[in-house]
Design a protein around this motif. Sequence first.
Motif, short mmCIF file in Angstrom:
data_model
loop_
_atom_site.label_atom_id
_atom_site.label_comp_id
_atom_site.label_asym_id
_atom_site.label_seq_id
_atom_site.Cartn_x
_atom_site.Cartn_y
_atom_site.Cartn_z
N ASN A 1 -8.41 -0.31 -3.71
CA ASN A 1 -8.60 -1.42 -2.76
C ASN A 1 -7.36 -1.61 -1.90
N THR A 2 -6.19 -1.62 -2.56
CA THR A 2 -4.93 -1.84 -1.84
C THR A 2 -4.65 -0.69 -0.88
N LEU A 3 -4.89 0.55 -1.33
CA LEU A 3 -4.69 1.72 -0.48
C LEU A 3 -5.58 1.64 0.76
N PRO B 1 -1.60 -2.23 -12.20
CA PRO B 1 -2.92 -2.39 -11.59
C PRO B 1 -3.88 -1.31 -12.07
N LEU C 1 -6.82 -1.01 2.15
CA LEU C 1 -6.33 -2.08 3.01
C LEU C 1 -5.15 -1.59 3.85
N VAL C 2 -4.21 -0.88 3.23
CA VAL C 2 -3.03 -0.36 3.93
C VAL C 2 -3.46 0.61 5.02
N GLU D 1 -8.09 -1.51 -8.30
CA GLU D 1 -7.14 -2.32 -7.53
C GLU D 1 -6.27 -1.42 -6.66
N VAL D 2 -5.87 -0.25 -7.21
CA VAL D 2 -5.06 0.70 -6.44
C VAL D 2 -5.84 1.18 -5.22
#
Length: 136
Positions: free
Chosen positions: A92-94, A85, A96-97, A89-90
């Motif tokens: 965004n995912t972080l 990624p 979200l978590v 993207e990293v």
Amino acid sequence: GGAPAVEADQYADIRERIKARAAELDLKATKPKEVFEATEQKNVLQSMVDTAVEETQKEEEALAYSDGLGVVEGMKKELDLIIWPGPQEVLNTLGLVVVITAVMVIYVLGVDKFLQFALDPLFHYPAKEVIAEKAA
């Protein structure tokens, strides 16, 4: 006594049709069993041969894929296939978590405080000071 005779007649008709069909197909009493046994024997041997051939093919394919590489080279080849990624993207995912975790923490704390508030009167025991006053 008319009905049983009619039924017997029906069955006789069916028997005749079956006999006619058997004659058409040239069936003999012993033939199907013998054929079945022979093919069964062949099928067992055939399936053993097929299994051995399949296993050999799998081994050959595995060798062709790995190109005779060692474990480390094989790992490198696999790692090159991974689509890593990007930084966005990293992030965004972080995000979200973190958000989902925060929401769950607030929810669990909220339920805990509510249950404390709701159930405390049911399980509340008088404080030590009250007991001491009553004793005096």
